[in-house]
Design a protein around this motif. Structure first.
Motif, PDB file in Angstrom:
ATOM      1  N   ASP A 120       0.836  -1.197   0.000  1.00 23.29           N
ATOM      2  CA  ASP A 120       0.000   0.000   0.000  1.00 23.29           C
ATOM      3  C   ASP A 120       0.871   1.247   0.000  1.00 23.29           C
ATOM      4  O   ASP A 120       2.051   1.217   0.381  1.00 23.29           O
ATOM      5  N   ILE A 121       0.257   2.345  -0.420  1.00 23.32           N
ATOM      6  CA  ILE A 121       0.961   3.628  -0.484  1.00 23.32           C
ATOM      7  C   ILE A 121       1.452   4.021   0.908  1.00 23.32           C
ATOM      8  O   ILE A 121       0.696   3.970   1.886  1.00 23.32           O
ATOM      9  N   GLY A 122       2.728   4.379   1.003  1.00 16.29           N
ATOM     10  CA  GLY A 122       3.315   4.781   2.272  1.00 16.29           C
ATOM     11  C   GLY A 122       3.857   3.634   3.096  1.00 16.29           C
ATOM     12  O   GLY A 122       4.554   3.846   4.093  1.00 16.29           O
ATOM     13  N   GLN A 123       3.561   2.400   2.695  1.00 18.52           N
ATOM     14  CA  GLN A 123       4.022   1.228   3.442  1.00 18.52           C
ATOM     15  C   GLN A 123       5.500   0.960   3.169  1.00 18.52           C
ATOM     16  O   GLN A 123       5.998   1.155   2.065  1.00 18.52           O
ATOM     17  N   THR A 124       6.201   0.520   4.196  1.00 16.76           N
ATOM     18  CA  THR A 124       7.577   0.066   4.022  1.00 16.76           C
ATOM     19  C   THR A 124       7.536  -1.322   3.395  1.00 16.76           C
ATOM     20  O   THR A 124       6.912  -2.240   3.936  1.00 16.76           O
ATOM     21  N   SER A 125       8.195  -1.478   2.261  1.00 13.97           N
ATOM     22  CA  SER A 125       8.110  -2.746   1.528  1.00 13.97           C
ATOM     23  C   SER A 125       8.946  -3.823   2.207  1.00 13.97           C
ATOM     24  O   SER A 125      10.100  -3.581   2.579  1.00 13.97           O
ATOM     25  N   PRO A 126       8.386  -5.025   2.321  1.00 10.69           N
ATOM     26  CA  PRO A 126       9.179  -6.121   2.890  1.00 10.69           C
ATOM     27  C   PRO A 126      10.220  -6.673   1.915  1.00 10.69           C
ATOM     28  O   PRO A 126      11.119  -7.411   2.313  1.00 10.69           O
ATOM     29  N   GLY A 127      10.087  -6.336   0.610  1.00 14.20           N
ATOM     30  CA  GLY A 127      11.042  -6.838  -0.368  1.00 14.20           C
ATOM     31  C   GLY A 127      10.477  -6.796  -1.766  1.00 14.20           C
ATOM     32  O   GLY A 127       9.557  -6.029  -2.054  1.00 14.20           O
ATOM     33  N   ILE A 128      11.001  -7.609  -2.669  1.00 17.08           N
ATOM     34  CA  ILE A 128      10.471  -7.666  -4.032  1.00 17.08           C
ATOM     35  C   ILE A 128       9.687  -8.961  -4.203  1.00 17.08           C
ATOM     36  O   ILE A 128      10.022  -9.999  -3.624  1.00 17.08           O
ATOM     37  N   TYR A 129       8.624  -8.880  -5.011  1.00 20.73           N
ATOM     38  CA  TYR A 129       7.743 -10.018  -5.249  1.00 20.73           C
ATOM     39  C   TYR A 129       7.928 -10.520  -6.685  1.00 20.73           C
ATOM     40  O   TYR A 129       8.076  -9.725  -7.616  1.00 20.73           O
ATOM     41  N   ILE A 130       7.895 -11.832  -6.858  1.00 25.83           N
ATOM     42  CA  ILE A 130       7.919 -12.458  -8.182  1.00 25.83           C
ATOM     43  C   ILE A 130       6.636 -13.277  -8.308  1.00 25.83           C
ATOM     44  O   ILE A 130       6.388 -14.182  -7.503  1.00 25.83           O
ATOM     45  N   VAL A 131       5.802 -12.937  -9.289  1.00 27.84           N
ATOM     46  CA  VAL A 131       4.500 -13.589  -9.419  1.00 27.84           C
ATOM     47  C   VAL A 131       4.676 -15.028  -9.913  1.00 27.84           C
ATOM     48  O   VAL A 131       5.323 -15.276 -10.931  1.00 27.84           O
ATOM     49  N   TYR A 132       4.112 -15.950  -9.162  1.00 27.66           N
ATOM     50  CA  TYR A 132       4.092 -17.366  -9.571  1.00 27.66           C
ATOM     51  C   TYR A 132       2.760 -17.697 -10.243  1.00 27.66           C
ATOM     52  O   TYR A 132       2.705 -18.358 -11.276  1.00 27.66           O
ATOM     53  N   LYS A 133       1.665 -17.190  -9.680  1.00 29.01           N
ATOM     54  CA  LYS A 133       0.337 -17.469 -10.214  1.00 29.01           C
ATOM     55  C   LYS A 133      -0.563 -16.303  -9.864  1.00 29.01           C
ATOM     56  O   LYS A 133      -0.511 -15.772  -8.756  1.00 29.01           O
ATOM     57  N   GLY A 134      -1.422 -15.887 -10.822  1.00 22.47           N
ATOM     58  CA  GLY A 134      -2.344 -14.796 -10.551  1.00 22.47           C
ATOM     59  C   GLY A 134      -1.925 -13.497 -11.225  1.00 22.47           C
ATOM     60  O   GLY A 134      -1.008 -13.457 -12.051  1.00 22.47           O
ATOM     61  N   VAL A 135      -2.607 -12.381 -10.840  1.00 20.35           N
ATOM     62  CA  VAL A 135      -2.358 -11.060 -11.429  1.00 20.35           C
ATOM     63  C   VAL A 135      -2.392 -10.016 -10.322  1.00 20.35           C
ATOM     64  O   VAL A 135      -3.274 -10.020  -9.463  1.00 20.35           O
ATOM     65  N   VAL A 136      -1.415  -9.104 -10.359  1.00 17.69           N
ATOM     66  CA  VAL A 136      -1.343  -7.990  -9.408  1.00 17.69           C
ATOM     67  C   VAL A 136      -1.405  -6.686 -10.191  1.00 17.69           C
ATOM     68  O   VAL A 136      -0.701  -6.520 -11.184  1.00 17.69           O
ATOM     69  N   GLU A 137      -2.255  -5.757  -9.723  1.00 15.38           N
ATOM     70  CA  GLU A 137      -2.437  -4.472 -10.403  1.00 15.38           C
ATOM     71  C   GLU A 137      -1.798  -3.342  -9.617  1.00 15.38           C
ATOM     72  O   GLU A 137      -1.952  -3.262  -8.396  1.00 15.38           O
ATOM     73  N   GLU A 138      -1.084  -2.453 -10.325  1.00 13.16           N
ATOM     74  CA  GLU A 138      -0.434  -1.304  -9.692  1.00 13.16           C
ATOM     75  C   GLU A 138      -1.251  -0.043  -9.987  1.00 13.16           C
ATOM     76  O   GLU A 138      -1.545   0.268 -11.138  1.00 13.16           O
ATOM     77  N   THR A 139      -1.638   0.699  -8.934  1.00 17.73           N
ATOM     78  CA  THR A 139      -2.422   1.922  -9.095  1.00 17.73           C
ATOM     79  C   THR A 139      -1.807   3.055  -8.290  1.00 17.73           C
ATOM     80  O   THR A 139      -1.084   2.834  -7.317  1.00 17.73           O
ATOM     81  N   GLY A 140      -2.141   4.293  -8.689  1.00 20.39           N
ATOM     82  CA  GLY A 140      -1.670   5.471  -7.975  1.00 20.39           C
ATOM     83  C   GLY A 140      -2.655   5.902  -6.904  1.00 20.39           C
ATOM     84  O   GLY A 140      -3.723   5.292  -6.726  1.00 20.39           O
ATOM     85  N   SER A 141      -2.353   6.998  -6.218  1.00 22.00           N
ATOM     86  CA  SER A 141      -3.216   7.479  -5.137  1.00 22.00           C
ATOM     87  C   SER A 141      -4.565   7.950  -5.656  1.00 22.00           C
ATOM     88  O   SER A 141      -5.558   7.967  -4.920  1.00 22.00           O
ATOM     89  N   LEU A 156      -5.721  -9.105  -8.175  1.00 19.54           N
ATOM     90  CA  LEU A 156      -6.989  -9.098  -8.908  1.00 19.54           C
ATOM     91  C   LEU A 156      -7.673 -10.465  -8.877  1.00 19.54           C
ATOM     92  O   LEU A 156      -8.834 -10.588  -9.260  1.00 19.54           O
ATOM     93  N   GLU A 157      -6.949 -11.481  -8.482  1.00 20.82           N
ATOM     94  CA  GLU A 157      -7.485 -12.829  -8.333  1.00 20.82           C
ATOM     95  C   GLU A 157      -6.605 -13.536  -7.314  1.00 20.82           C
ATOM     96  O   GLU A 157      -5.646 -12.956  -6.805  1.00 20.82           O
ATOM     97  N   GLU A 158      -6.944 -14.749  -6.962  1.00 27.66           N
ATOM     98  CA  GLU A 158      -6.081 -15.476  -6.030  1.00 27.66           C
ATOM     99  C   GLU A 158      -4.677 -15.542  -6.609  1.00 27.66           C
ATOM    100  O   GLU A 158      -4.471 -15.967  -7.754  1.00 27.66           O
ATOM    101  N   THR A 159      -3.716 -15.097  -5.816  1.00 27.99           N
ATOM    102  CA  THR A 159      -2.362 -14.899  -6.335  1.00 27.99           C
ATOM    103  C   THR A 159      -1.316 -15.495  -5.400  1.00 27.99           C
ATOM    104  O   THR A 159      -1.410 -15.361  -4.171  1.00 27.99           O
ATOM    105  N   LEU A 160      -0.327 -16.154  -6.004  1.00 28.85           N
ATOM    106  CA  LEU A 160       0.833 -16.651  -5.269  1.00 28.85           C
ATOM    107  C   LEU A 160       2.068 -15.908  -5.762  1.00 28.85           C
ATOM    108  O   LEU A 160       2.283 -15.762  -6.976  1.00 28.85           O
ATOM    109  N   CYS A 161       2.861 -15.408  -4.822  1.00 29.71           N
ATOM    110  CA  CYS A 161       4.096 -14.703  -5.164  1.00 29.71           C
ATOM    111  C   CYS A 161       5.253 -15.233  -4.329  1.00 29.71           C
ATOM    112  O   CYS A 161       5.059 -15.647  -3.169  1.00 29.71           O
TER     113      CYS A 161
END
Length: 598
Positions: free
Chosen positions: A40-61, A92-97
C-alpha cells in the motif's frame, strides 16, 4: 523448496551459481486472496515479489492504473530500495508470489555488479546486459584490441626506395609498413608495391612516399575487434591502424584476427569482390542469412549487424549493377535504395524499394532492358517485389534530375497522404551505384526552406500516428490474437516520427540513429528523449530479429508479428517499457505538430 518459476533468465541469470543457490533458499511463497492489497501507499516494503500465479495491479493514489503483473513478473523494486511504497499493488485474483526480503535483495545488489546495474539503470543498459549475459556470447564478440591482437608499428622514411621496402618486407616478414613524411603518416602494403611495379610500371628506385596511402583508416585501442572487422569490410581493406589518444600504437591485420576468430563475413565480402558473374553474386547473397544467424547467435549487437549487412547488401547491388549495366550508360544513371535499406536498417531481406535517376530521357529506352535484368537478379538475391510498386522498373520511380525535382515540388505543395508517403520514401534514399552526382540535386530539392512549410511538416508527420501503440489502458501489452505487430506498433512510429523532424529541420542524414543524434545536437530533442527512443528502437529490432530467425520461411524478413506468449518475462518487461516510450513520443508529436484533431 522446489521453485515453480524460471530463474535461469535475466536478471537472475546475472548472478553467480552460488548466489543463485543462496537466493533460492531465501525465497518465501506468500498467498493473497482476490482484492488483497499486497503493498500500500506509504508502506515500508518487505522486499520484491515475483509472481508465480495470478495477477497484481499497480495503481496510484488517484486510482490511475499503471500496469498489471503476471507470471514471472517482479515488483516493486523501487519500494524495496526507498523508504516507502509510492503506489498500491492489489491482487486481482487469487495470487501466489515469491518474496525476496529487502535486506536479501540489497545484499545481492552489493555483491553482483551486473545484477545491481540492471535494477539501477536505463532501458538501453538493461537490454545490453540481457544481450551479453542472457545468452551465449562468443569470445570474439567480447575480445578487444590490445597488444596481443595487433602488430608493432614499423616506420620507414618517405625517401626509402621501393626496392628497399621490398627487401624489408621479405626479410622481416612484414605485410605493411608505416611511412613518415614530415607531419604526415601513411601506409604501404605488399599489394601496393606489386601494383606499383608490375602494373603501373613504377621503377624500383622510386620513393615509397609516391605510392603510400596517407588517408589512414584507424580504430582506437580498446575497441571491440568486431568494430575493426566492420571497418575493414566497409573500406575494402585487410588492415587498420590502431591509435591511442591520437598516437599510432600498432597495425591490426585481418588474417591475424581470423587465425583465431571467424564470423565468415570476410568470406562473403571476398566472394562479392571476386565475383565475375551474376551466379557468383547469387551464391554470395545466399550466405547472408546464415551470417546474420551466426552473428546474432554470438551476441553481436543489432546495430553492428545492421551496419555490416548494409555494407554487404549495397556491395552486392553495386556489383550486379556493374556487371549488367552497359559501360556507356553507367555514368548516365544513379541507382538508389529506399526504405529500410536506404536508412541502413534492414537486416533480413524485405521487399524491394529502389529508384533510378537518369541523365536524360534518351537514356531510359536504352537502359530499361538492363534494369529488367537487374530487377530479376534482386529477386534471385531474395528480395520480393514491392507490393506498392516502389521499384525502378516502374515509370513512377525512374526520372531525370529535373523531373525528380518537379515531383518533390508537387508532392510538398499537394500535401495529400499519398504525396507525403512518396516524399517519405524518397527522403530515405541512398545512392549505391552509377553516377552518384546525379542524386545530389535531387536530394537538395526537399531541403529548400520554402517547400518545408509548417503545414507540409504537419501533414508529413501524420502517418507516425496511424497505428495504435499496442498497450492496454492498464499499461500492459495489448495482443491481437496472441501477437503484436512490432513494426506498426513500435518501429514505424519512431522511424517516421524522427523522419518528420529530420524533414522539418532540413537534415541530410537518412539513418534513424544518425537523425536522432543530429536532432539532439541541434537542441530539438533532449538527450534523455533521444536515448530512450534509441534504446526502444534497438530493443524492437533485436526482439524481432530473434523471432524472425526462428521461423522457417524464405520471406521471414517480412514477418513483423511477435507472439507475446513465447517471450521471456524479461523481454516482455523491456518491451512494455519500450512501447511506453513510443506512446509518450507520439503524444509529443501530436503537441509539436498540432495534430490534436487528427
Amino acid at each position: 523448496m522446489s521453485l515453480q518459476i524460471n530463474l535461469d533468465q535475466p536478471p537472475f541469470s546475472f548472478l553467480e551459481k552460488t548466489q543463485l543457490d543462496w537466493l533460492k533458499k531465501r525465497l518465501d511463497l506468500v498467498f493473497f486472496r482476490k482484492g488483497d492489497v499486497v503493498l500500500d501507499i506509504g508502506q515500508t516494503s518487505p522486499g520484491i515479489y515475483i509472481v508465480y500465479k495470478g495477477v497484481v495491479e499497480e495503481t496510484g493514489s488517484d486510482g490511475q492504473v499503471f500496469t498489471q503483473y503476471g507470471v514471472e513478473d517482479l515488483f516493486d523494486v523501487r519500494a524495496a530500495l526507498e523508504s516507502a511504497c509510492k503506489h498500491r499493488f492489489t491482487a486481482l485474483e487469487e495470487t501466489l508470489c515469491y518474496l525476496l526480503k529487502a535486506s536479501d535483495f540489497v545484499d545481492l545488489l552489493n555483491h553482483s555488479q551486473d545484477f545491481s546495474i540492471y535494477f539501477q539503470t536505463d532501458l538501453g543498459t538493461q537490454q545490453s546486459l540481457v544481450d551479453q549475459r542472457g545468452g551465449e556470447v562468443s569470445e570474439f564478440i567480447l575480445a578487444k584490441i590490445d597488444k596481443e591482437t595487433m602488430r608493432e608499428p614499423v616506420y620507414v622514411p618517405a625517401q626509402t626506395s621501393l626496392s628497399r621496402i621490398a627487401r624489408m618486407m621479405k626479410d622481416e616478414k612484414h605485410d605493411a609498413l608505416l611511412v613518415r613524411d614530415g607531419d604526415r603518416q601513411g601506409i604501404v602494403t605488399g599489394s601496393d608495391l606489386l601494383n606499383a611495379v608490375l602494373i603501373n610500371g613504377i621503377g624500383k628506385e622510386a620513393r615509397v612516399t609516391d605510392i603510400a596511402c596517407f588517408d589512414l583508416v584507424t580504430v582506437e585501442e580498446g575497441e571491440y575487434l568486431f568494430n575493426a572487422l566492420l571497418k575493414m569490410t566497409q573500406h575494402h581493406i585487410e588492415r587498420v591502424v590502431v591509435t591511442r589518444d591520437g598516437e599510432v600504437t600498432g597495425i591490426l591485420e585481418l588474417m591475424d584476427m581470423l587465425s583465431t576468430f571467424s564470423t565468415h563475413s570476410h568470406i562473403v565480402a571476398m566472394r562479392i569482390e571476386q565475383a565475375r558473374t551474376i551466379e557468383d553474386l547469387i551464391i554470395a547473397s545466399g550466405r547472408l542469412e546464415s551470417l546474420i544467424a551466426n552473428l546474432s547467435g554470438q551476441g553481436v549487437k543489432v546495430i553492428a549487424i545492421m551496419s555490416l549487412i548494409t555494407t554487404l547488401n549495397r556491395r552486392l547491388m553495386a556489383k550486379a549493377f556493374d556487371i549488367l549495366i552497359p559501360e556507356k550508360l553507367k555514368d548516365k544513371v544513379c541507382l538508389l535504395v529506399l526504405g529500410s535499406e536506404g536508412r541502413g536498417e534492414q537486416i533480413l531481406k524485405t521487399d524491394q524499394d529502389n529508384a533510378v535517376v537518369i541523365e536524360d530521357e534518351h537514356v531510359k529506352e536504352a537502359l530499361m532492358p538492363s534494369l529488367q535484368k537487374l530487377h530479376q537478379v534482386l529477386l534471385d538475391f531474395g528480395y520480393p517485389r514491392c507490393p506498392g510498386g516502389v521499384m525502378f522498373i516502374n515509370d513512377a520511380w525512374i526520372h531525370t534530375e529535373r523531373e525528380w525535382q518537379h515531383r518533390v515540388n508537387r508532392w510538398l505543395n499537394n500535401a495529400s497522404p499519398e504525396a507525403m508517403m512518396n516524399m517519405a520514401i524518397l527522403m530515405d534514399a541512398e545512392p549505391v551505384a552509377g553516377n552518384i552526382k546525379l542524386f545530389n540535386e535531387v536530394r537538395s530539392a526537399w531541403h529548400q526552406e520554402s517547400l518545408r512549410s509548417s503545414i507540409a511538416a504537419s501533414w508529413f508527420a501524420r502517418p507516425a500516428l496511424l497505428f495504435e501503440t499496442p498497450l492496454t489502458l492498464l499499461g500492459n501489452i495489448r495482443e491481437d490474437h496472441g501477437s503484436i505487430d512490432i513494426k506498426k506498433g513500435g518501429i514505424f512510429p519512431i522511424v517516421h516520427g524522427i523522419r518528420a523532424l529530420a524533414f522539418e529541420h532540413g537534415l541530410y542524414e537518412t539513418n534513424t540513429i544518425d537523425r536522432l543524434d543530429k536532432l539532439t545536437e541541434s537542441g530539438i530533442l533532449s538527450a534523455d528523449v533521444t536515448q530512450g527512443l534509441k534504446d526502444s528502437l534497438i530493443l524492437f529490432l533485436r526482439i524481432r530479429l530473434r523471432y524472425q530467425l526462428e521461423q522457417d520461411d524464405k520471406n521471414r524478413g517480412l514477418n513483423h508479428k511477435l507472439p507475446v506468449s513465447v517471450l521471456r518475462s524479461v523481454d516482455r518487461s523491456l518491451l512494455r517499457h519500450g512501447l511506453h516510450r513510443v506512446k509518450k513520443f507520439k503524444q509529443w508529436l501530436i503537441s509539436h505538430y498540432h495534430l490534436e484533431n487528427l
